[in-house]
Motif scaffolding. Sequence first.
Motif, PDB file in Angstrom:
ATOM      1  N   SER A 296       0.841  -1.239  -0.079  1.00 43.81           N
ATOM      2  CA  SER A 296       0.052   0.040  -0.026  1.00 43.81           C
ATOM      3  C   SER A 296       0.831   1.305  -0.045  1.00 43.81           C
ATOM      4  O   SER A 296       2.114   1.296   0.554  1.00 43.81           O
ATOM      5  CB  SER A 296      -0.960   0.022   1.332  1.00 43.81           C
ATOM      6  N   TRP A 297       0.284   2.306  -0.560  1.00 39.79           N
ATOM      7  CA  TRP A 297       0.990   3.506  -0.593  1.00 39.79           C
ATOM      8  C   TRP A 297       1.392   3.940   1.128  1.00 39.79           C
ATOM      9  O   TRP A 297       2.405   4.651   1.382  1.00 39.79           O
ATOM     10  CB  TRP A 297       0.143   4.625  -0.958  1.00 39.79           C
ATOM     11  N   GLU A 455      -8.435  10.021   3.184  1.00 32.98           N
ATOM     12  CA  GLU A 455      -9.635   9.331   2.365  1.00 32.98           C
ATOM     13  C   GLU A 455     -10.167   8.009   3.058  1.00 32.98           C
ATOM     14  O   GLU A 455      -9.206   7.147   3.100  1.00 32.98           O
ATOM     15  CB  GLU A 455      -9.217   9.187   1.094  1.00 32.98           C
ATOM     16  N   THR A 503      -4.515   6.573   5.078  1.00 32.43           N
ATOM     17  CA  THR A 503      -3.951   7.438   3.996  1.00 32.43           C
ATOM     18  C   THR A 503      -3.423   8.699   4.449  1.00 32.43           C
ATOM     19  O   THR A 503      -3.352   9.698   3.917  1.00 32.43           O
ATOM     20  CB  THR A 503      -5.187   7.639   3.091  1.00 32.43           C
ATOM     21  N   TRP A 505      -0.403   8.933   4.078  1.00 38.76           N
ATOM     22  CA  TRP A 505       0.792   9.099   3.136  1.00 38.76           C
ATOM     23  C   TRP A 505       0.274  10.409   2.060  1.00 38.76           C
ATOM     24  O   TRP A 505       1.116  10.888   1.659  1.00 38.76           O
ATOM     25  CB  TRP A 505       0.784   8.038   2.150  1.00 38.76           C
ATOM     26  N   ARG A 506      -1.130  10.659   2.200  1.00 43.49           N
ATOM     27  CA  ARG A 506      -1.276  12.054   1.443  1.00 43.49           C
ATOM     28  C   ARG A 506      -0.742  13.258   2.013  1.00 43.49           C
ATOM     29  O   ARG A 506      -0.625  14.346   1.146  1.00 43.49           O
ATOM     30  CB  ARG A 506      -2.782  12.295   1.386  1.00 43.49           C
TER      31      ARG A 506
ATOM     32  N   GLU B  26     -10.601   6.153  -3.419  1.00 44.14           N
ATOM     33  CA  GLU B  26     -10.132   4.741  -2.966  1.00 44.14           C
ATOM     34  C   GLU B  26      -8.729   4.879  -2.426  1.00 44.14           C
ATOM     35  O   GLU B  26      -8.013   4.097  -2.792  1.00 44.14           O
ATOM     36  CB  GLU B  26     -10.574   3.772  -3.879  1.00 44.14           C
ATOM     37  N   GLY B  27      -8.579   5.895  -1.676  1.00 45.16           N
ATOM     38  CA  GLY B  27      -7.259   6.373  -1.082  1.00 45.16           C
ATOM     39  C   GLY B  27      -5.959   5.437  -0.946  1.00 45.16           C
ATOM     40  O   GLY B  27      -5.065   5.853  -1.459  1.00 45.16           O
ATOM     41  N   ASN B  28      -5.975   4.262  -0.485  1.00 46.94           N
ATOM     42  CA  ASN B  28      -4.655   3.376  -0.205  1.00 46.94           C
ATOM     43  C   ASN B  28      -4.573   2.235  -1.462  1.00 46.94           C
ATOM     44  O   ASN B  28      -3.672   1.540  -1.367  1.00 46.94           O
ATOM     45  CB  ASN B  28      -4.864   2.552   1.101  1.00 46.94           C
ATOM     46  N   PHE B  30      -3.696   0.923  -5.385  1.00 47.89           N
ATOM     47  CA  PHE B  30      -2.602   1.053  -6.303  1.00 47.89           C
ATOM     48  C   PHE B  30      -3.517   2.050  -7.429  1.00 47.89           C
ATOM     49  O   PHE B  30      -4.609   1.332  -7.928  1.00 47.89           O
ATOM     50  CB  PHE B  30      -1.996  -0.089  -6.805  1.00 47.89           C
ATOM     51  N   ILE B  61      -2.328  -7.055  -3.995  1.00 48.07           N
ATOM     52  CA  ILE B  61      -2.507  -5.699  -4.217  1.00 48.07           C
ATOM     53  C   ILE B  61      -4.112  -5.511  -4.766  1.00 48.07           C
ATOM     54  O   ILE B  61      -4.516  -6.047  -5.673  1.00 48.07           O
ATOM     55  CB  ILE B  61      -1.390  -5.313  -5.241  1.00 48.07           C
ATOM     56  N   LYS B  62      -4.584  -4.262  -4.095  1.00 44.82           N
ATOM     57  CA  LYS B  62      -5.684  -4.067  -4.345  1.00 44.82           C
ATOM     58  C   LYS B  62      -5.503  -2.653  -5.352  1.00 44.82           C
ATOM     59  O   LYS B  62      -4.809  -1.537  -4.980  1.00 44.82           O
ATOM     60  CB  LYS B  62      -6.692  -3.682  -3.275  1.00 44.82           C
ATOM     61  N   ALA B  82       2.625   7.308  -7.766  1.00 46.94           N
ATOM     62  CA  ALA B  82       3.705   6.927  -8.874  1.00 46.94           C
ATOM     63  C   ALA B  82       3.041   7.250 -10.160  1.00 46.94           C
ATOM     64  O   ALA B  82       1.759   7.351 -10.172  1.00 46.94           O
ATOM     65  CB  ALA B  82       3.474   5.234  -8.736  1.00 46.94           C
ATOM     66  N   LEU B 228       5.076   0.199  -4.571  1.00 44.08           N
ATOM     67  CA  LEU B 228       4.129   0.052  -3.216  1.00 44.08           C
ATOM     68  C   LEU B 228       4.867  -0.239  -1.919  1.00 44.08           C
ATOM     69  O   LEU B 228       4.569  -0.100  -0.850  1.00 44.08           O
ATOM     70  CB  LEU B 228       3.038  -0.788  -3.286  1.00 44.08           C
TER      71      LEU B 228
END
Lengths: 708, 248
Positions: A296-297, A455, A503, A505-506, B26-28, B30, B61-62, B82, B228
């Motif tokens: 995940s990010w 988010e 989130t 990370w934003r 859908e924030g997190n 990819f 991974i989603k 990215a 990621l």
Amino acid sequence: MIMLLILLLIISLIYLLINLPYRNLFLLRAVIYAVIIFIIFQPSCVKKEFLPNKPAVAILADISESMALEQPSRYQHVKKFLQDASFQNFIKRYPYFVYSFSEGIQPVSLSQLLNLSSMTGKTTNLASVLNETITENKEKNLSAIFLISDGANNSGEDPLLIAKKNKIPIYCFGAGGGEKQRDLSITRIETSEIAFKNVPTEVSAEIKAFGFDNQSITVNLFIKDELLASKKIKISSGKTEKVNFQFTPQSLGKFVYRVVIPDYPGELSVKNNQTAFLINVLRQKVRLLYLCGQPSWEYKFLRRLFKGDPRIEFVSFIILRNPDNISFVPENQLSLIPFPAAEIFTKQISNFDILFFENFSYERFFPSNYLDNVKKFVENGGGFIMLGGENSFGRGGYKGTAVEEIMPVVLEGRQEKIDPARFRVQIAESEHPLLALADSGEESRKLWENMPELEGINCFGQAKKEAAVLASHPWIKNKNGYLPVIVAGQYKKGRVLTIASDTTWRWALNASPYQRFWQQTISWLLGSATGKQIDILLPQEKILPGQEIRGKVNIFDQYYRPLSEATVKIFVVTPRGEKMPLEIFPEEDRYEFSYTAKEEGKYSFIASAWKNKRYLGEDNDSIYLSYPSGEQENPEFNQDLLIKLAQISGGKYFPIDQIDWKEIKLNRKTSQPVQEKKITVWDSVWIYLFLIVALAGEWFWRRSKGLW
Amino acid sequence: MKKVVFILFFFLLSAGTYGFPEDIPEGNKFIFAQLVYQGNWDLRSQAWGEIYPLLSATTSIKAIPQRYTTTLSDPKLFSLPALWWLGDNSFVFFSNQEIEYLKRWLLNGGLLIIDDLSGKTDSLFFKAVHDQLSQTVPEAKWEKIPFDYAIYRSFYLLSEASGRRMVSKNLEGFFLDDQLLAIYSANDLLGVWGRTPLGEYIYNCIPGGENQRRQAQKLTLNLIVFALTGTYKSDVIHQPFLEIKMGR
């Protein structure tokens, strides 16, 4: 005096050669003037007195702890020596000065030496003793030193150098070695005062023996009463063996460690068979374990942050593949490794300081009873944080588990919703240590108002009563109010944080104070200095038993500003386990205390504070006091040193019960000692009396002659 | 009327593919995002449509099924960690504002994945990209990415770079100290994915054929996993296992 004679000569010549009227009156006046001139110049003279030339003796009796050894004790032999008629007869013939000594000299009388019942000297410093004796008696015709000792010198310079330099004969009377001596001692401990949790550390001990031949002994290392390590060595007389221990501290704090060797019958001393020392176990690096349910990010940015922080050791596991995923290649073409869940949650968990769960559901990997270890981890002071996601909180199956118990929120269960909308968090207290993004509350509040949106939010039930809701959703409510987003709590010794989103990370990508927020979060989870409101400071320098320990307690408010007018209580716990309250002295924004420790050992100080009945917290610190090593380390009777001292100084050595007094000859010094005395002549009372009489006589004579 | 409905239908259908919604939800998850710039930016538009199902099937991974696009001057750049930058020729250099945004985005953790579609060594696209990025972040340097770097082991174990054309066995990296800001592939990586409506691959892989295509597809997935997870597979805990798998 010469000047006076010259004046009188001049006056006499005038009187004889010049025919003056009233010559006698002239003579009297001239003498008066001469005396006055004499007084004005304040003359004085030096008188030399010659002292009697008898040689003096300094008698030095050793009263250090080693003199109490053996049966009968070494000092018993000294007393017998002092009472001996031969000694008494010898010493009567000379002036003598008596001293007791250990690290320095102390003037005493012979009867005081005979009445002494305990040996109190902590070290023996013969060099200093000889120096002081010689300096003290420099003007007293010191011709010899009688040194009554066991020779167990253990501090200071080499006494042989002092003896060689001063050339005053030292007659050494050796007290000791009467029984077959044997002793094992721990002579030296080498270790660092600081060690790091989970990092192997070393302690080495030097063991010395005499009277043992090729003996096998076990050397043990204890922490409190728990045996940490054991080593077997072979030891022989006159040799020193080194033993090395390695152990890995598991807990933070100051601990007393002991190296112990067995006691053997007939040892000179068993006090030197164990040595205690304090090691302060610190956190070297923060060990953070991050479990991530999927790439995940949020993971990427947190990893980037934590890996770049030299204070953090970052260990992570990401679930890259689920059971329902398929593979088109053999396993050996994949870089996947098994997730060591059992290893982590049953053995390794205590090696970490902080546990992170991001979107991680335990159910696929281990049974729920493993979560009891997470609870225990937090109970013992570990930090735990859960971030949001579809596999977190109630959705992750944590409802009703040990993890829900430690969390500051009540979970909803698997039906827990995730609201996907973007939102900007509403901060409760912008100056809270977790949320302070700037040095002032005002600046911090502005930064939060401009933070990028998060988010998605996990809609768990509510914050628990004792928890602190630090941030909430701006518009989504449940029956308990606005949905909590960041909730902080304490569970026993540990701290727990829940963030209902994954989130943050934003915030990073938009150059907000993302780094500061997470660094403060880590510090808070650790309960580190930035998270503590009470802090004890003890002196760092070495303190001996009997000296005063002066300490301070700093109190901070919730925004880490110094706080005055707090109620502070402090206790000291002595080595015997007694807990005593101490008086606190408030000084501006800190609180001071003092305590005089009487004996060796570990002293712990525990402080707690309140402000307006609100409990602020507790802190504790310890200090270990010990006497510098000395008498117990090398208690062996050192006849060699006494013999050398005698030889090098021109004296003689005798065992204390085999003295030939005829061999002791004290010589007069070739040059006579002189005492000089300065006498001031001008202030003599006779001169002033003479002046008064002369002046009165002159006056009457003039009156009688009718002269004015 | 039917025509209108038909056109409307295709319009809505394409909207899903071309990221028509302004917001990125859908924030997190990819997001496959592509850079729009003044050059040939959109030569592999079908690639993500083929990558997505394989990514979802083989990894945890989603991802968001739609492809997103952005320019450097669009603030939504800061919602896209990215960015894929495709090209085959030189292009108009970025404006000052675009450079400023790009620099800030890169230094805050953004990752550029640059795919050269020209099939040529030292192509005009290569030179332009190098110059543009060196101008944007002068402190960073271009270096060959070593074969033991995390990209080559982030999901599949790979020994070298691949793509539709084997121009170079190496990927190149744009490093600022040890932070990787951009990855450059000279081999037209996304060219291995496109299919015709009948399901056949559009382009052949030269010279290695289908074997080369599989390697390139693995590398594409590795790049996504790397985007990621960063250098996760370089952590010490993985090394003994990887050594065994790689037969060392």
